[in-house]
Design a protein around this motif. Structure first.
Motif, short mmCIF file in Angstrom:
data_model
loop_
_atom_site.label_atom_id
_atom_site.label_comp_id
_atom_site.label_asym_id
_atom_site.label_seq_id
_atom_site.Cartn_x
_atom_site.Cartn_y
_atom_site.Cartn_z
N SER A 44 0.44 1.43 5.80
CA SER A 44 0.21 2.28 6.88
C SER A 44 0.64 2.28 8.13
CB SER A 44 -1.67 2.02 6.92
OG SER A 44 -2.55 1.69 5.61
N ARG A 45 0.58 3.19 9.05
CA ARG A 45 1.42 2.65 10.02
C ARG A 45 0.58 1.86 10.67
NH1 ARG A 45 3.91 7.65 14.49
NH2 ARG A 45 4.65 5.99 16.05
N HIS A 46 -0.44 1.91 11.07
CA HIS A 46 -1.20 1.67 11.99
C HIS A 46 -1.70 0.67 11.12
CE1 HIS A 46 -0.84 5.12 15.09
NE2 HIS A 46 -1.04 5.55 13.85
N SER A 47 -1.54 -0.60 11.86
CA SER A 47 -1.93 -2.20 10.92
C SER A 47 -3.60 -2.35 11.62
CB SER A 47 -0.78 -3.79 11.78
OG SER A 47 -1.09 -4.83 11.46
N ARG A 48 -3.63 -2.53 10.18
CA ARG A 48 -5.76 -2.91 10.96
C ARG A 48 -6.19 -3.46 9.18
NH1 ARG A 48 -5.00 2.91 9.39
NH2 ARG A 48 -5.79 2.65 7.48
N LYS A 49 -7.33 -4.23 9.52
CA LYS A 49 -7.54 -4.51 8.90
C LYS A 49 -7.92 -4.22 7.52
CE LYS A 49 -12.04 -7.11 7.19
NZ LYS A 49 -13.50 -8.04 7.78
N ASP A 50 -7.21 -4.03 6.16
CA ASP A 50 -7.97 -3.72 5.20
C ASP A 50 -6.76 -2.18 4.78
OD1 ASP A 50 -9.91 -5.19 3.90
OD2 ASP A 50 -11.27 -4.47 4.44
N ASP A 51 -6.40 -2.40 5.71
CA ASP A 51 -5.11 -1.05 5.62
C ASP A 51 -4.37 -1.59 4.32
OD1 ASP A 51 -3.32 -3.62 5.95
OD2 ASP A 51 -1.64 -2.77 7.91
N LEU A 52 -3.34 0.42 4.39
CA LEU A 52 -2.30 0.38 3.02
C LEU A 52 -0.76 -1.13 3.16
CD1 LEU A 52 -2.23 1.72 -0.05
CD2 LEU A 52 -1.29 3.53 1.64
N VAL A 53 -1.11 -0.80 1.51
CA VAL A 53 0.40 -2.33 1.76
C VAL A 53 0.58 -2.47 -0.09
CG1 VAL A 53 1.33 -4.16 2.17
CG2 VAL A 53 -0.48 -4.00 3.83
N ALA A 54 1.26 -1.36 -0.14
CA ALA A 54 1.79 -1.18 -1.74
C ALA A 54 3.00 -0.95 -1.89
CB ALA A 54 0.58 0.02 -2.55
N ARG A 55 3.76 -1.91 -3.34
CA ARG A 55 4.91 -1.31 -3.71
C ARG A 55 4.89 0.26 -4.46
NH1 ARG A 55 8.49 -5.75 -7.18
NH2 ARG A 55 9.40 -3.79 -8.13
#
Length: 276
Positions: free
Chosen positions: A132-143
């Protein structure tokens, strides 16, 4: 001395241990929770209807918390980290741009208005990391290893603004680095995005100079730096966080309490060990 905590979690291990040290030293700890909760052993302060505390710790990143921090700064209060520095690190596009322009070894980062745009673009030629461009709780981070995975991810989050970072082959372990003032802590964590080549983490490399340079560039006092070591040993920064939890690092509460007192005064302060 009056120390303010801006946080929805005054019982967080780092904050509660730091508060205990400060209270034991005769200082007053006041909690301003934007969700109106309070912690045992501390007072709840309405910061805008009373004189500001001497120093505030900004352990929250919500819009309300940032607005409160900005208002306190306008009244002359010292906030660690500043509202501006905290807000900047919530935008991974801006984070990468500032880091790379300062010569920091930040992983190459591209920005897309929506994840669907990534899926509609040229086919991937290798693994990438989508965040996710905007860092926040439970944001998207995936390989993402290929087109099929990318289209599946885009179907679930088509409108999410994202950054795409190159996936750098590494040994499968992330270096977690934390700074509290001039004190630097370090640990290895098994990467969630890489297949670990080593069953046990390698020896930690001294990254003190790199971590402190990050603090100088972004104007941070309490922060985390996530680093991976490329196959050739080159360190690459993949993320920077304002006021992380720093869990399990012996001496972190003492370092934070000393930072607070040293920020307010000119005489360096050393605190006794935190009670277990």
């Amino acid at each position: 001395m009056r120390v303010g905590l801006i946080t929805p979690r005054p019982d967080h291990p780092l904050l509660s241990a730091t508060a205990a040290l400060l209270i034991d030293g005769g200082h007053q700890v006041l909690v301003h929770d934007v969700h109106d909760a309070s912690s045992a052993g501390a007072h709840t302060e309405p910061p805008l209807s009373a004189p500001p505390a001497d120093v505030y710790l900004l352990k929250a990143r919500t819009p309300r918390a940032l607005a409160l921090a900005r208002a306190l700064e306008r009244r002359g209060a010292r906030v660690l980290n500043s509202a501006a520095a905290t807000a900047l690190l919530q935008d991974r596009t801006e984070m990468a741009a500032v880091a790379r322009s300062a010569g920091l070894p930040f992983v190459r980062t591209r920005t897309f208005a929506a994840l669907a745009d990534v899926a509609a673009g040229p086919e991937l030629t290798g693994p990438v990391v989508v965040k996710s461009r905007h860092s926040r709780k439970d944001d998207l981070v995936a390989r993402v290893d290929g087109p099929a995975e990318l289209h599946e991810l885009a179907a679930r989050h088509p409108h999410e603004p994202v950054v795409v970072q190159e996936f750098v082959p590494n040994d499968g372990w992330d270096e977690k680095l934390w700074a509290v003032g001039r004190r630097v802590f370090a640990a290895h964590r098994r990467s969630e995005l890489a297949r670990a080549d080593l069953d046990t983490p390698p020896s930690l490399v001294d990254r003190t100079d790199l971590v402190r340079r990050v603090g100088e560039v972004f104007g941070l006092q309490v922060y985390g730096v996530d680093v991976i070591g490329a196959d050739d040993g080159t360190p690459l920064i993949v993320d920077i966080n304002a006021f992380p939890g720093i869990r399990g690092q012996q001496g972190a509460p003492e370092a934070l309490a000393a930072l607070v007192l040293n920020t307010h005064g000119s005489t360096p302060v050393t605190l006794p060990p935190c009670r277990s």
